[in-house]
Design a protein around this motif. Structure first.
Motif, PDB file in Angstrom:
ATOM      1  N   ILE A 292       0.850  -1.174   0.000  1.00 27.63           N
ATOM      2  CA  ILE A 292       0.000   0.000   0.000  1.00 27.63           C
ATOM      3  C   ILE A 292       0.897   1.241   0.000  1.00 27.63           C
ATOM      4  O   ILE A 292       2.071   1.156   0.356  1.00 27.63           O
ATOM      5  CB  ILE A 292      -0.926   0.020   1.242  1.00 27.63           C
ATOM      6  N   PRO A 293       0.404   2.391  -0.418  1.00 34.40           N
ATOM      7  CA  PRO A 293       1.211   3.606  -0.317  1.00 34.40           C
ATOM      8  C   PRO A 293       1.714   3.802   1.116  1.00 34.40           C
ATOM      9  O   PRO A 293       0.965   3.661   2.076  1.00 34.40           O
ATOM     10  CB  PRO A 293       0.223   4.711  -0.723  1.00 34.40           C
ATOM     11  N   ASP A 294       2.985   4.097   1.231  1.00 39.26           N
ATOM     12  CA  ASP A 294       3.671   4.255   2.508  1.00 39.26           C
ATOM     13  C   ASP A 294       3.860   2.913   3.226  1.00 39.26           C
ATOM     14  O   ASP A 294       4.106   2.884   4.436  1.00 39.26           O
ATOM     15  CB  ASP A 294       2.959   5.240   3.434  1.00 39.26           C
ATOM     16  N   GLY A 295       3.771   1.800   2.490  1.00 36.00           N
ATOM     17  CA  GLY A 295       4.097   0.488   3.051  1.00 36.00           C
ATOM     18  C   GLY A 295       5.604   0.280   3.058  1.00 36.00           C
ATOM     19  O   GLY A 295       6.340   0.879   2.268  1.00 36.00           O
ATOM     20  N   LEU A 296       6.073  -0.585   3.933  1.00 39.49           N
ATOM     21  CA  LEU A 296       7.515  -0.750   4.169  1.00 39.49           C
ATOM     22  C   LEU A 296       8.037  -2.055   3.598  1.00 39.49           C
ATOM     23  O   LEU A 296       7.410  -3.117   3.752  1.00 39.49           O
ATOM     24  CB  LEU A 296       7.804  -0.711   5.673  1.00 39.49           C
ATOM     25  N   PHE A 297       9.195  -1.976   2.957  1.00 40.34           N
ATOM     26  CA  PHE A 297       9.906  -3.147   2.442  1.00 40.34           C
ATOM     27  C   PHE A 297      11.228  -3.281   3.179  1.00 40.34           C
ATOM     28  O   PHE A 297      12.027  -2.336   3.218  1.00 40.34           O
ATOM     29  CB  PHE A 297      10.157  -2.987   0.936  1.00 40.34           C
ATOM     30  N   LEU A 298      11.475  -4.449   3.778  1.00 42.63           N
ATOM     31  CA  LEU A 298      12.738  -4.751   4.448  1.00 42.63           C
ATOM     32  C   LEU A 298      13.272  -6.065   3.895  1.00 42.63           C
ATOM     33  O   LEU A 298      12.510  -7.017   3.710  1.00 42.63           O
ATOM     34  CB  LEU A 298      12.553  -4.887   5.962  1.00 42.63           C
ATOM     35  N   ALA A 299      14.576  -6.124   3.652  1.00 44.00           N
ATOM     36  CA  ALA A 299      15.158  -7.346   3.095  1.00 44.00           C
ATOM     37  C   ALA A 299      16.560  -7.561   3.634  1.00 44.00           C
ATOM     38  O   ALA A 299      17.232  -6.623   4.071  1.00 44.00           O
ATOM     39  CB  ALA A 299      15.193  -7.271   1.564  1.00 44.00           C
TER      40      ALA A 299
ATOM     41  N   MET B  22      17.235  -0.402  -5.638  1.00 40.71           N
ATOM     42  CA  MET B  22      16.094   0.094  -4.854  1.00 40.71           C
ATOM     43  C   MET B  22      15.579   1.402  -5.447  1.00 40.71           C
ATOM     44  O   MET B  22      14.365   1.598  -5.609  1.00 40.71           O
ATOM     45  CB  MET B  22      16.525   0.299  -3.410  1.00 40.71           C
ATOM     46  N   ALA B  23      16.498   2.294  -5.775  1.00 45.57           N
ATOM     47  CA  ALA B  23      16.097   3.571  -6.366  1.00 45.57           C
ATOM     48  C   ALA B  23      15.452   3.359  -7.734  1.00 45.57           C
ATOM     49  O   ALA B  23      14.468   4.022  -8.081  1.00 45.57           O
ATOM     50  CB  ALA B  23      17.306   4.490  -6.486  1.00 45.57           C
ATOM     51  N   ARG B  24      15.991   2.416  -8.502  1.00 47.07           N
ATOM     52  CA  ARG B  24      15.438   2.126  -9.832  1.00 47.07           C
ATOM     53  C   ARG B  24      14.005   1.610  -9.737  1.00 47.07           C
ATOM     54  O   ARG B  24      13.181   1.879 -10.618  1.00 47.07           O
ATOM     55  CB  ARG B  24      16.332   1.088 -10.523  1.00 47.07           C
ATOM     56  N   ALA B  25      13.693   0.883  -8.655  1.00 44.38           N
ATOM     57  CA  ALA B  25      12.341   0.366  -8.455  1.00 44.38           C
ATOM     58  C   ALA B  25      11.399   1.430  -7.912  1.00 44.38           C
ATOM     59  O   ALA B  25      10.223   1.146  -7.647  1.00 44.38           O
ATOM     60  CB  ALA B  25      12.375  -0.828  -7.503  1.00 44.38           C
ATOM     61  N   ALA B  26      11.905   2.662  -7.732  1.00 46.50           N
ATOM     62  CA  ALA B  26      11.115   3.800  -7.251  1.00 46.50           C
ATOM     63  C   ALA B  26      10.612   3.590  -5.834  1.00 46.50           C
ATOM     64  O   ALA B  26       9.555   4.106  -5.461  1.00 46.50           O
ATOM     65  CB  ALA B  26       9.957   4.096  -8.199  1.00 46.50           C
ATOM     66  N   LEU B  27      11.364   2.841  -5.025  1.00 48.06           N
ATOM     67  CA  LEU B  27      11.055   2.763  -3.605  1.00 48.06           C
ATOM     68  C   LEU B  27      11.572   4.032  -2.935  1.00 48.06           C
ATOM     69  O   LEU B  27      12.703   4.452  -3.168  1.00 48.06           O
ATOM     70  CB  LEU B  27      11.699   1.529  -2.985  1.00 48.06           C
TER      71      LEU B  27
ATOM     72  N   ALA C 210       6.946   2.248  -0.142  1.00 49.36           N
ATOM     73  CA  ALA C 210       6.116   2.541  -1.308  1.00 49.36           C
ATOM     74  C   ALA C 210       5.791   4.032  -1.298  1.00 49.36           C
ATOM     75  O   ALA C 210       5.487   4.593  -0.243  1.00 49.36           O
ATOM     76  CB  ALA C 210       4.828   1.713  -1.260  1.00 49.36           C
ATOM     77  N   PRO C 211       5.897   4.703  -2.424  1.00 50.24           N
ATOM     78  CA  PRO C 211       5.729   6.164  -2.448  1.00 50.24           C
ATOM     79  C   PRO C 211       4.375   6.623  -1.902  1.00 50.24           C
ATOM     80  O   PRO C 211       3.346   5.959  -2.078  1.00 50.24           O
ATOM     81  CB  PRO C 211       5.861   6.499  -3.939  1.00 50.24           C
ATOM     82  N   HIS C 212       4.403   7.757  -1.225  1.00 44.65           N
ATOM     83  CA  HIS C 212       3.191   8.371  -0.679  1.00 44.65           C
ATOM     84  C   HIS C 212       3.413   9.877  -0.642  1.00 44.65           C
ATOM     85  O   HIS C 212       4.514  10.342  -0.363  1.00 44.65           O
ATOM     86  CB  HIS C 212       2.897   7.835   0.725  1.00 44.65           C
ATOM     87  N   ALA C 213       2.347  10.620  -0.890  1.00 41.18           N
ATOM     88  CA  ALA C 213       2.469  12.078  -1.005  1.00 41.18           C
ATOM     89  C   ALA C 213       2.953  12.726   0.283  1.00 41.18           C
ATOM     90  O   ALA C 213       3.586  13.794   0.251  1.00 41.18           O
ATOM     91  CB  ALA C 213       1.117  12.672  -1.412  1.00 41.18           C
ATOM     92  N   ASN C 214       2.667  12.120   1.430  1.00 45.77           N
ATOM     93  CA  ASN C 214       3.016  12.745   2.708  1.00 45.77           C
ATOM     94  C   ASN C 214       4.396  12.363   3.221  1.00 45.77           C
ATOM     95  O   ASN C 214       4.770  12.747   4.334  1.00 45.77           O
ATOM     96  CB  ASN C 214       1.972  12.382   3.766  1.00 45.77           C
ATOM     97  N   GLN C 215       5.148  11.587   2.446  1.00 51.09           N
ATOM     98  CA  GLN C 215       6.485  11.215   2.896  1.00 51.09           C
ATOM     99  C   GLN C 215       7.438  12.394   2.831  1.00 51.09           C
ATOM    100  O   GLN C 215       7.289  13.266   1.971  1.00 51.09           O
ATOM    101  CB  GLN C 215       7.038  10.071   2.023  1.00 51.09           C
TER     102      GLN C 215
END
Length: 288
Positions: A133-140, A180-185, A260-265
């Motif tokens: 979801i927008p503003d969801g977190l990915f950790l790996a 990561m940047a290429r994936a637009a995270l 995940a991108p979000h307008a309020n970040q």
């Protein structure tokens, strides 16, 4: 990712599933490196001041990881290319670059120990972003390019001029951050931690590698190591032992985080807008 782009098949998907099946059959997510990854991921997650409700775990999750997340009232779904693992956890069998989930299905994705063996890694990261979801977190977390330097060198020495690929190419921290940047995270971070593991024999090291699904899964014909070459590898490995009779092997763990991108970040500052030079900031003297 798409039918119009031909992705090089570095890894055999069928061989990868078999290797991960065998790894899970031996450990059920309780190997040493899996536990280390899970513990570190949980520590990093604890620093995030957010509540999550739906988590996708990809890779080899320890039972402790699932229990800790469920104790926080987080619903957990598990996905992996291993049929044994996904069935055991009541999850989904799939590859990371072929995730079958709808967009915006989860607010948290944790990937443990598998991104270094994905054919389409940029595609896998893009899919992860899409199903968050927008503003969801990915950790790996996964093993990086500085891993297993001793094992690599003794295999090369033992095989001489008849070297065959046995250990797949791995990813360094800089490349991981770029992907990561290429994936637009958003707000991507890539960092590494180096472990120094001591082994009294080669068998112990190979066991840990296999338990993490690190056996040879390269596409094409696999050339097995003959008994004579294995004996040479074992001898050369023991020659690296210290006075205690143990060999210190290096394992680099690379950690990734992104949103995940979000307008309020928060947005990074515009390049060139800083008022203090890096030299001044590092010196601690910011007086005019």
């Amino acid at each position: 990712m798409t039918d119009t782009v031909k992705i090089p098949q570095i890894f055999s998907r069928s061989r990868r599933r078999l290797v991960r099946d065998r790894a899970f059959a031996r450990t059920q997510g309780a190997s040493m490196l899996e536990q280390l990854m899970a513990d570190e991921i949980l520590e990093r997650l604890a620093l995030v001041k957010r509540d999550f409700s739906r988590c996708l775990i990809i890779g080899l999750p320890s039972m402790l990881l699932k229990e800790k997340l469920r104790a926080q009232d987080i619903a957990v779904c598990v996905a992996d290319s291993s049929h044994r693992l996904s069935t055991f956890h009541g999850g989904v069998q799939c590859d990371e670059d072929r995730l079958p989930f709808a967009d915006h299905s989860f607010d948290l994705i944790l990937n443990l120990g598998s991104l270094d063996t994905v054919n389409d890694l940029p595609g896998a990261l893009l899919l992860a972003r899409r199903i968050l979801i927008p503003d969801g977190l990915f950790l790996a977390c996964f093993c990086g390019a500085e891993s297993l330097s001793i094992l690599r060198s003794v295999i090369l020495e033992a095989e001489g001029d008849r070297v065959a690929p046995h250990i797949h190419p791995q990813i360094d921290v800089r490349t991981a951050g770029d992907l990561m940047a290429r994936a637009a995270l958003a707000l991507p971070v890539a960092d590494g931690d180096t472990l120094y593991l001591r082994y009294s024999d080669l068998a112990g090291l190979l066991r840990d590698v296999r338990d993490l699904g690190g056996s040879n899964i390269l596409e094409g014909r696999v050339k097995p190591i003959s008994r004579s070459i294995y004996r040479k590898i074992h001898r050369k490995f023991q020659e690296r032992a210290d006075q205690d009779g143990k060999v210190t092997e290096t394992v680099e763990l690379i950690y990734l985080s992104g949103w995940a991108p979000h307008a309020n970040q928060p947005k990074p500052a515009r390049r060139g807008s800083g008022q203090v030079s890096l030299k001044t900031a590092l010196s601690g003297n910011q007086d005019n």
